[in-house]
Motif scaffolding. Structure first.
Motif, short mmCIF file in Angstrom:
data_model
loop_
_atom_site.label_atom_id
_atom_site.label_comp_id
_atom_site.label_asym_id
_atom_site.label_seq_id
_atom_site.Cartn_x
_atom_site.Cartn_y
_atom_site.Cartn_z
N LYS A 27 -14.49 27.23 14.59
CA LYS A 27 -15.82 26.62 14.73
C LYS A 27 -15.76 25.47 15.74
O LYS A 27 -16.71 25.25 16.49
CB LYS A 27 -16.36 26.17 13.38
N ARG A 55 -21.85 34.04 -2.34
CA ARG A 55 -20.56 33.38 -2.61
C ARG A 55 -20.74 32.14 -3.47
O ARG A 55 -19.97 31.88 -4.39
CB ARG A 55 -19.87 32.99 -1.32
N TRP A 56 -21.79 31.34 -3.15
CA TRP A 56 -22.00 30.11 -3.91
C TRP A 56 -22.37 30.43 -5.35
O TRP A 56 -21.96 29.75 -6.28
CB TRP A 56 -23.09 29.25 -3.28
N ASN A 59 -26.96 37.94 3.42
CA ASN A 59 -27.01 36.46 3.44
C ASN A 59 -27.81 35.86 4.60
O ASN A 59 -28.93 36.30 4.86
CB ASN A 59 -25.58 35.91 3.37
N THR A 60 -27.25 34.88 5.30
CA THR A 60 -27.99 34.11 6.31
C THR A 60 -28.58 35.00 7.41
O THR A 60 -29.71 34.76 7.87
CB THR A 60 -27.06 33.05 6.93
N ILE A 111 -24.41 30.24 15.26
CA ILE A 111 -24.41 29.66 13.92
C ILE A 111 -23.01 29.11 13.73
O ILE A 111 -22.04 29.86 13.50
CB ILE A 111 -24.76 30.68 12.81
N SER A 137 -15.75 43.45 15.15
CA SER A 137 -15.27 42.64 16.27
C SER A 137 -13.91 43.10 16.80
O SER A 137 -13.62 42.95 17.98
CB SER A 137 -15.15 41.18 15.82
N GLY A 194 -24.13 23.20 6.67
CA GLY A 194 -23.05 22.69 5.81
C GLY A 194 -22.80 23.76 4.77
O GLY A 194 -22.14 24.76 5.02
N TYR A 200 -10.58 28.86 10.28
CA TYR A 200 -12.05 28.82 10.38
C TYR A 200 -12.49 27.53 11.07
O TYR A 200 -13.33 27.55 11.97
CB TYR A 200 -12.63 28.92 8.97
N GLY A 205 -24.15 40.28 12.35
CA GLY A 205 -23.85 40.06 10.93
C GLY A 205 -25.11 39.89 10.10
O GLY A 205 -25.21 38.93 9.32
N ILE A 255 -24.45 26.73 2.56
CA ILE A 255 -25.63 27.61 2.49
C ILE A 255 -25.57 28.37 1.18
O ILE A 255 -24.50 28.85 0.78
CB ILE A 255 -25.68 28.62 3.65
N ARG A 292 -20.99 45.76 9.86
CA ARG A 292 -19.80 46.54 10.18
C ARG A 292 -19.86 47.99 9.69
O ARG A 292 -19.41 48.90 10.35
CB ARG A 292 -18.55 45.86 9.63
N GLN A 312 -14.83 34.36 7.74
CA GLN A 312 -14.82 33.10 6.99
C GLN A 312 -13.40 32.54 6.81
O GLN A 312 -13.25 31.39 6.41
CB GLN A 312 -15.47 33.28 5.61
N ASN A 365 -24.31 35.05 14.56
CA ASN A 365 -24.25 34.64 13.15
C ASN A 365 -23.00 35.15 12.45
O ASN A 365 -22.45 34.47 11.60
CB ASN A 365 -25.51 35.17 12.44
N ALA A 375 -19.39 35.97 11.19
CA ALA A 375 -18.18 35.15 11.25
C ALA A 375 -17.14 35.68 10.29
O ALA A 375 -17.47 36.20 9.23
CB ALA A 375 -18.51 33.70 10.89
#
Ligand code: NAP
Length: 260
Positions: free
Chosen positions: A163, A196-197, A12-13, A144, A61, A190, A159, A8, A192, A33, A97, A93, A95
């Motif tokens: 996790k 999205r943010w 982002n991360t 992650i 996946s 927590g 989710y 991934g 990131i 993907r 969400q 990494n 996921a």
């Protein structure tokens, strides 16, 4: 040269993790993907890090909500074998969400999809990578994860369950693979700062300041530093969790702004 495989990592991360390891001289294998997105990102990474080999793979996946695409993972590692690339570090990494899944509303397959990606597919990647690590005298795996493995947020049941399951997976793998010199650890972010943010300014303006002692969210580089610590420095550490959340998990109630 060591090689890291990061899932991934077109956005982002994942991008921050690629850049951390590439800057440290690791060869990079990454996934996303969509074929076109992966090709474009591969070119970008190659231009930015001309001294390290970078190879991208398009990998989803699932075949459907209920079925993990195990054959695609098999083919990925077979292709790496054919190219003579040994993945010394695996960073899980990517996921699902599982955003906005509401109890009483979503079908069971929505929950299955999230668990299948975040737990079952990751197990499949670990199994194929660890087989090679065992043959090569060792390696390490970093999940992650998320502090939602411990503390819930609204409409994210699948989710959170995934996790939590991932931490069980991490501990089980750490125990069973230790004898092969394979270390398995987890980073628990927590909040990131991702695209999205930034689409959610109201939340971003109010929540971190009230719900984290440090008053801010992590950036991708904060997570990447923790991953790098586990992968490259933590020789005697396995089965461990490193929380990178500004203190969010240890804070019991919101700190309200003082009256001025
Ligand atoms: N963002 C946060 O605030 C936060 C907080 C705590 C923990 N985390 C964890 O940190 C990690 C990175 O978060 P992020 O926000 O940077 O992630 P993100 O922006 O949602 O990106 C997730 C990556 O996973 C890939 N992915 C999603 N579904 C997939 C599937 N079915 N098969 C294969 N790949 C799939 C995506 O691929 P495409 O590029 O093809 O879409 C994307 O590259 C995740 O494990 C997340 O759970 C994030």
């Amino acid at each position: 040269m060591k090689t890291v495989l990061i899932t991934g990592a077109c956005i982002n991360t994942g991008v921050a993790i690629v850049e951390k390891f590439a800057a440290a001289g690791y060869g990079i294998v990454f996934t996303g993907r969509a074929v076109e997105k992966v090709k474009a990102k591969e070119k970008e990474y190659q231009a930015k890090f001309p001294n390290v080999p970078v190879t991208g793979y398009a990998l989803d996946s699932l075949l459907d909500e209920r079925t993990v695409d195990e054959a695609a993972v098999f083919m990925l590692f077979a292709d790496l074998d054919a190219k003579g690339i040994f993945v010394e570090t695996l960073v899980l990494n990517a996921a699902d969400q599982g955003l906005g899944q509401r109890v009483f509303e979503n079908p069971l397959t929505d929950l299955m999809k999230v668990i299948n990606t975040n737990v079952v597919w990751n197990y499949c990647l670990c199994e194929h990578a660890a087989k090679r690590m065992k043959e090569n005298g060792g390696g390490n795996i970093v999940f992650i994860n998320s502090n939602t493995a411990y503390r819930a947020i609204p409409d994210r049941i699948a989710y959170e369950a995934s996790k939590g399951g991932q931490l069980g997976l991490m501990r089980g793998l750490a125990l069973d693979l230790g004898k092969y010199n394979i270390r398995v650890n987890a980073v628990l972010p927590g909040m990131i700062k991702t695209d999205r943010w930034e689409k959610n300014p109201e939340f971003y303006a109010n929540v971190p300041s009230r719900f984290t002692p440090l008053g801010d969210v992590a950036v991708g580089e904060d997570v990447a530093d923790a991953v790098y610590y586990f992968a490259a420095m933590a020789r005697n550490t396995t089965g461990a969790e490193l929380v990178v959340d500004g203190g969010n998990t240890i804070q019991l109630y919101p700190v309200l702004p003082e009256n001025k």
